[in-house]
Design a protein around this motif. Sequence first.
Motif, PDB file in Angstrom:
ATOM      1  N   GLU A  43      -7.661   2.004  -2.514  1.00  0.00           N
ATOM      2  CA  GLU A  43      -8.134   2.471  -3.461  1.00  0.00           C
ATOM      3  C   GLU A  43      -9.752   2.868  -3.074  1.00  0.00           C
ATOM      4  N   LEU A  44     -10.182   2.280  -2.306  1.00  0.00           N
ATOM      5  CA  LEU A  44     -11.846   2.304  -1.917  1.00  0.00           C
ATOM      6  C   LEU A  44     -11.869   3.338  -0.761  1.00  0.00           C
ATOM      7  N   GLY A  45     -10.407   3.857  -0.227  1.00  0.00           N
ATOM      8  CA  GLY A  45     -10.506   4.714   0.718  1.00  0.00           C
ATOM      9  C   GLY A  45     -10.603   3.936   2.114  1.00  0.00           C
ATOM     10  N   GLU A  46     -10.506   2.935   2.255  1.00  0.00           N
ATOM     11  CA  GLU A  46     -10.791   2.064   3.532  1.00  0.00           C
ATOM     12  C   GLU A  46      -9.146   1.808   3.867  1.00  0.00           C
ATOM     13  N   LEU A  47      -8.446   3.140   4.531  1.00  0.00           N
ATOM     14  CA  LEU A  47      -7.056   2.971   4.631  1.00  0.00           C
ATOM     15  C   LEU A  47      -6.669   2.107   5.884  1.00  0.00           C
ATOM     16  N   SER A  48      -7.380   1.941   7.224  1.00  0.00           N
ATOM     17  CA  SER A  48      -6.982   1.074   8.249  1.00  0.00           C
ATOM     18  C   SER A  48      -7.058  -0.011   7.610  1.00  0.00           C
ATOM     19  N   GLY A  49      -8.057  -0.544   6.750  1.00  0.00           N
ATOM     20  CA  GLY A  49      -8.050  -2.011   6.315  1.00  0.00           C
ATOM     21  C   GLY A  49      -6.900  -2.300   5.474  1.00  0.00           C
ATOM     22  N   ALA A  50      -6.642  -1.475   4.770  1.00  0.00           N
ATOM     23  CA  ALA A  50      -5.308  -1.532   3.844  1.00  0.00           C
ATOM     24  C   ALA A  50      -4.267  -1.743   4.620  1.00  0.00           C
ATOM     25  N   VAL A  51      -3.975  -0.972   5.571  1.00  0.00           N
ATOM     26  CA  VAL A  51      -2.766  -1.324   6.355  1.00  0.00           C
ATOM     27  C   VAL A  51      -2.911  -2.641   7.042  1.00  0.00           C
TER      28      VAL A  51
END
Length: 1007
Positions: free
Chosen positions: A809-817
């Motif tokens: 939700e913070l837009g840190e997509l690679s971190g989410a993955v």
Amino acid sequence: MGGTEFRLLGTVGAWRGNQAVQLGHGRRRCVLAALLVDANQVVSADQLLDRAWGDAVPRRGRDTLYAYLSRLRQAFRGLDVEITHRSGGYVLVVDPDTVDLHRFHRLLARGRAEAGPAARLALFDQAVALWRGEAFAGLSTPWLDNVRESLAKERFGVELDRIDLRLELGLHGELVTELAAAVREHPLDERLAGQHMLALYRSGRQAEALAEYQALRDRLADALGVDPVPEVRRLHTALLRQAPEVAPPEADRPPAQVPGGVPHFVGREEALRELGRPLSVVVGTGGAGKSALAVHWAHLHGGDFPDGQLYVNLRGYDTAEPMTASTALEGFLRSLGVERIPPGVDEQSALYRSTLAGRRMVVLLDNARSAGQVRPLLPGRQGCAVVVTSRDDLAGLVARDGAHRVTVGRLSEPEALELLRRVLGATRVDAELPVAAELVRRCVGLPLAVRVAAERAAGVAGLADLVAELDDLDALDVPGDPASAVRSVFSWSYRALPPPAARLFRLLGRHPGPDHGASAAAALAGVDLPIARRLLDVLRAAHLVEQTAPDRYAMHDLLRLYARQLGAEPEALRRLADWYLHTACAAVELVNPAVLHLPRPEVRAALSGRAEALEWLDTERHNLVALVHTADGPMAWRLADALRGYFWLRKHHDDWLDTAHAGLQASVVDGDLRAQAAMHQSIATARLSLSHYRLAAEHFEHARALSERIGWHEAQAAALGNLGVLHRHRGRLRDAAACHARALAVVRSIGAEAGEAEVLGDLGDVYHEMGHLRLAERQCRRALALHRAHASGYGEAAGLSLLGRISFELGELSGAVAHFTAVLRLDLGARGLEAATLARLALAECALGAHDRAAVHAEGALDLARDTDSRGAELDAQNALGLVDRRWNRCAQAAERHRHALDLARCDGYLRGEVESLIELSAAVVALGCPDPGLTEQAVTLAAEAGFRVLHGRALTAQAQAWAACGAVDAAVASGEAALGVHLATGHRLGHAATVALLAQLTGTGP
């Protein structure tokens, strides 16, 4: 598992080994029959319609036919058969030998080409054995009726040919009773009457033979006004004159000692194919049909052994003493024409081998006790086929003499039902099919039990009456024939056991579960593991237990009932329960150590690590559940409490609730308040996992109140924390935060750092829902550090999962993955968490444009969620799959998925899921070109009231998109600007970026 088989000579069906292929209703079977009768030949569409429907062709007949052909093709996937369209019609391409009708005709052709009567009879026997009732049973069209009638006449003709051959082979004695019954059924058939006359005459009953002629003459005169045909009149004259041509065949014909076949033989196709080697041993439990199989095979293949058949019942398992090899040899030698028989078994065996040299014979050694009893009866050279039946594995014959072992198991349910149909009649069985299926299940597929039950059923009004009696072996007794009673058959095997094995057999009857390992048997018997394994080998070799997998053994229900009736040792059951409790506690401590639990016994079980512990729990789950219900007093709630951490991981909700309620009942009887609190906590957690929020709240409150009353602070904090989770799911974020604050105060007051980590993680979840993303991240990292310090694998996984959602939700997509992938790599066996994580990973992959990977992850999430009944995870998976569908322009399918997710959320009262599903559904209908601002209005209102700030922003953005799609630009801009404010406050970058792009499009300005 055998190959493909198609059946027309009985109920129309297709089989893959022992498994029936699901073909659907009767009309589809008519289409299949119409193709199979002319297999590998073109059948036109008009012919198919006429054959399958007759005068009742539906209005859109060809469309219906095409649909049926399509469904048949689907049913035949993976089989060696194909339905193809060719010029002029359709062809069912199949090996003719897989179709019983064509195999019937081929066997008849081969038989008619044989010169010798024995070989011809053997092939005719095989042909007739293919019939399982009338052709196309249960189906009727004019064409099918005509073909059925023609086939019935053909079969009757073959039966008459078989009788001629048996008379030619001198088998008149065994035909007399059979022919009398056949004449009663066909009183005007002159050929049949002539055969009956000849069989009577050759059996020394000339007067009865002549009387039969007179009876035939009277019947023909009364019914038709005619005399018998010339052939029968000539036979009558020959009988009067005692002419040489009607005399019995010469007495020097080869021995044919194999008994008559068991009527209504079914199944065993694969076992029949395995017999016929120089030495085969047929082994299995009592009543499995070993002798019936051997006899059936001997009759089918008699023509392959022109020098005859030898048979002896060695009485290995009988009320009498086992027959000695010497006695059996004396009988065989006399049958072979030997007059002077030497006294010693070695000399007898040598003479027997010499006599058989160069002959081709079947030697059937039935009911053998041991390899030593059998060896002197084995021929010395190739040419003969020896079939030995025994309840013992006869390992010595396999190892030393090269025997091929054929194990006869129990009949499959379809085979057992077919046997019941043949004995009791298809009409009655099919009229009570569900009860009949339960009857054969109670008979555990044991042919003897099914036959006895069928005999008993003939005397009762309904099968349900008999089913109700089958909890007692007395229901399977045979009046006037105790040797055929199921109990007697089992007793012969039991009495042959050495005392230690017999004791273990009795004890295993009391084991509460469906199967067990050697360690459980050792605990039950109070012996060391190596001794238990040796005793189990004895029982397995005697076929009193089945080895279902490495180190797994089972008894079928009838054997278990018999073993239970032999007596019990109460101390043995206490040893077994104690072993299960200690091992379960040790295993759960390895797989989920952080879960709160009651005081446990000192761990004595040796488990190598987490993987072995989880495997043990998975394997023993059904036994552990059964034991909770059979254990006495505190054992029930201690075991239920021990299993809670495992059930939480694996999401076996039915077993979880079953054991927890049983444990609660036992703890109330015992008056143990701590145990009651633990059981309420367990029930509540299971209900929360199922999204049963009202029931969960009731039990959490009971757990909290009891824990507070007795001063069990850890349990009090756990109940408060779980109430907070429940409030969060229902959209009551302030109530959730208050519960977690109270729980935090309790755990800090007692210095419970592991509990503090749990509460901090729960608070992080609440802050995340409130839209305080950075605060949620800080709380989550504090909780994660404490979980790692206390080696809590699940706590670490929960923390990483929350960090993944925050990063997304913070837009840190690679971190989410990365976070979601780290959760999966922990491989905790927590299937509910795994399902939810896969769904969230799919959303992140989709946002990165990796739609294929997203689809794989979402499908995996959906399968796991449904398998574990994790409705929240199923909702997430459906929404993730809907998002993937939208990316692939499958918007209608996406809308259906989102509607399903919305139904789940509303059914469970899962407010956050409802808002999320409304947002996703709105996006799908916008993409379909039918925007519905009402959906987003609901989402905006619900999110605002609950305080779901991130979702509130997303709902406002979705509302702006819906208004824009409706052409309401001003309303769209207003909603978009409101959304921007929320996104900026929460830091939800993906929502902010989407909203900025939409406003730029609406206002014609840049970001």
